[in-house]
Design an enzyme around this catalytic site. Structure first.
Site, PDB file in Angstrom:
ATOM      1  N   THR A  96       0.816  -1.218   0.000  1.00 47.35           N
ATOM      2  CA  THR A  96       0.000   0.000   0.000  1.00 47.35           C
ATOM      3  C   THR A  96       0.843   1.259   0.000  1.00 47.35           C
ATOM      4  O   THR A  96       0.466   2.272  -0.585  1.00 47.35           O
ATOM      5  CB  THR A  96      -0.936   0.009   1.224  1.00 47.35           C
TER       6      THR A  96
ATOM      7  N   TYR B 206      -8.020   0.755  -3.710  1.00 47.51           N
ATOM      8  CA  TYR B 206      -6.919   1.329  -4.476  1.00 47.51           C
ATOM      9  C   TYR B 206      -6.113   0.199  -5.106  1.00 47.51           C
ATOM     10  O   TYR B 206      -6.353  -0.986  -4.829  1.00 47.51           O
ATOM     11  CB  TYR B 206      -6.008   2.173  -3.566  1.00 47.51           C
TER      12      TYR B 206
ATOM     13  N   SER C 292       1.783  -7.656  -0.387  1.00 40.78           N
ATOM     14  CA  SER C 292       2.497  -8.582   0.497  1.00 40.78           C
ATOM     15  C   SER C 292       1.766  -9.897   0.701  1.00 40.78           C
ATOM     16  O   SER C 292       2.362 -10.870   1.175  1.00 40.78           O
ATOM     17  CB  SER C 292       2.785  -7.929   1.851  1.00 40.78           C
TER      18      SER C 292
ATOM     19  N   THR D 241       1.262  -4.380   4.302  1.00 37.84           N
ATOM     20  CA  THR D 241       0.974  -4.668   5.704  1.00 37.84           C
ATOM     21  C   THR D 241       0.420  -6.069   5.957  1.00 37.84           C
ATOM     22  O   THR D 241       0.462  -6.554   7.079  1.00 37.84           O
ATOM     23  CB  THR D 241      -0.016  -3.637   6.272  1.00 37.84           C
ATOM     24  N   ASP D 242      -0.093  -6.741   4.916  1.00 38.48           N
ATOM     25  CA  ASP D 242      -0.766  -8.017   5.136  1.00 38.48           C
ATOM     26  C   ASP D 242       0.144  -9.068   5.759  1.00 38.48           C
ATOM     27  O   ASP D 242      -0.271  -9.819   6.640  1.00 38.48           O
ATOM     28  CB  ASP D 242      -1.350  -8.547   3.827  1.00 38.48           C
TER      29      ASP D 242
ATOM     30  N   LYS E 208      -0.695  -7.367  12.842  1.00 41.43           N
ATOM     31  CA  LYS E 208      -1.745  -6.517  12.283  1.00 41.43           C
ATOM     32  C   LYS E 208      -3.078  -6.911  12.913  1.00 41.43           C
ATOM     33  O   LYS E 208      -3.441  -8.082  12.940  1.00 41.43           O
ATOM     34  CB  LYS E 208      -1.801  -6.666  10.766  1.00 41.43           C
TER      35      LYS E 208
ATOM     36  N   GLU F  79      -4.785 -28.304  27.339  1.00 35.64           N
ATOM     37  CA  GLU F  79      -5.983 -28.755  26.628  1.00 35.64           C
ATOM     38  C   GLU F  79      -5.845 -30.184  26.107  1.00 35.64           C
ATOM     39  O   GLU F  79      -6.836 -30.896  25.952  1.00 35.64           O
ATOM     40  CB  GLU F  79      -6.271 -27.814  25.450  1.00 35.64           C
TER      41      GLU F  79
END
Length: 369
Positions: A53, A67, A100, A133-134, A206, A326
């Protein structure tokens, strides 16, 4: 009616024109001697462009989430922030021009090896990587574990393209160069800089699809960038860069490790597909504390019987997964993460498998890193 491409080209043209006008205006202004040290005194920073981006453009100034990513060359991205030249001698290098989400192991290794080459050069004092950013957190964690240098490496991105009102990329890039050029960043591992915050590549993730404050660390940022100053308040506690046994220069390929996401009424389809594909490990992104449903327990036992490691993580996004909590992990010979989220557990497990296949040793290393 103009095509979408026509709108996009118009937006890009406006963005680039604004960048050039802003740069010209900045050149006319006479900076003080303090703000603009001599070329000899300034550190040399290489800015590597990978797309994302921060290199994106929209059809109009109000397009903040719709975009086209990865279209503006890194040199143009740098030109939009002429103030960085007051901080360091900078030069750009385009290695990828992708979103990304399209990063894969091969590109990760290519990027890491190129950064390693640059850090070995006497005329390079630090590296900044512009990144989508992904998967930014995955790349930062990988570099944090594999680079063998104390020189600053900073990964930076943006949540809005440069064409948008309120675009965050220019200030993020300026802040990233400030950090990479600072003495405070030396020996701190790979850092992530966005939204005036400095995070360690190990912790940051993120957390939101569109907000500019999307990157968070469960323990808070290491510090901030305030008016061009680096202010650190805590330091990375886990081994990184020169402290690890992983060396990017020695890694030729990464073992296949994939993530299966748990949910109510899930099936064994994903696990069977990964086994068929020949993976070396599967990260089980379980509910809660890495929980495994009663109908998936036999599936994971079967997976482990084939020599494939099973790693329990949590889809919650934070917290430590307790061994033998667990599930009876000792009995099934499964592994658990410490506090790594599933996507970071994938990165770490792939690196661990380049060193050992022993489950007991692998578990110790998960707790170490």
């Amino acid at each position: 009616m103009r095509s979408a491409l026509g709108h996009w080209n118009t937006g890009l043209g406006v963005y680039l024109a604004a960048c050039l006008a802003f740069a010209a205006h900045a050149q006319e202004a006479k900076p003080s001697a303090e703000a603009k040290p001599s070329a000899e005194a300034k550190p040399n920073i290489v800015i590597i462009g990978t797309g994302g981006t921060i290199a994106g453009a929209g059809a109009s100034s109000v397009n903040t989430a719709a975009y086209q990513a990865a279209v503006v060359p890194v040199d143009k991205v740098i030109a939009a922030v002429p103030e960085v030249k007051n901080i360091a001698n900078v030069r750009g290098e385009q290695i990828f021009q992708i979103g990304s989400e399209s990063f894969n192991n091969q590109r990760l290794l290519q990027l890491g090896k190129r950064v390693s080459e640059l850090l070995k050069q006497k005329d390079v004092d630090g590296v900044v990587i512009t990144h989508g950013t992904d998967t930014l957190e995955e790349t930062a964690y990988f570099l944090n574990l594999t680079l063998k240098s104390t020189k600053p490496v900073v990964v930076v991105g943006s949540m809005r393209p440069g064409t948008a009102l309120g675009a965050d990329g220019a200030l993020n890039l300026y802040a990233a160069v400030v950090v990479a050029a600072s003495k405070e960043a030396v020996g701190k591992g790979t850092l992530v800089v966005l939204n005036d915050e400095i995070h360690t590549g190990r912790d940051v993730t993120k957390t939101n699809t569109f907000k500019t404050e999307t990157f968070r660390s469960p323990y808070g940022p290491l510090g901030y960038i305030v008016e061009g100053r680096v202010l650190l308040y805590r330091l990375p506690a886990r081994p990184h860069t020169v402290q690890t046994e992983f060396d990017i220069d020695q890694i030729k390929a990464l073992p296949e490790v994939h993530v299966a996401y748990a949910y109510g009424d899930m099936s064994r389809t994903a696990y069977d597909g990964f086994v068929k594909a020949g993976v070396k490990a599967i990260i089980h992104a379980g509910t809660g504390n890495g929980s495994v449903s009663e109908f998936i327990v036999p599936v994971l036992k079967e997976v482990r019987s084939k020599g494939i490691h099973v790693v329990r993580a949590s889809r919650t996004g934070s917290g430590v997964v307790i061994r033998n909590g667990e599930q009876p992990d000792d009995k099934y010979d499964w592994l658990v993460v410490d506090d790594q989220n599933p996507q970071k557990a994938r990165i770490l497990m792939a690196l661990l498998l380049t060193r050992t296949n022993d489950s007991k040793e692998l578990q110790k290393l998960f707790w170490k890193y």
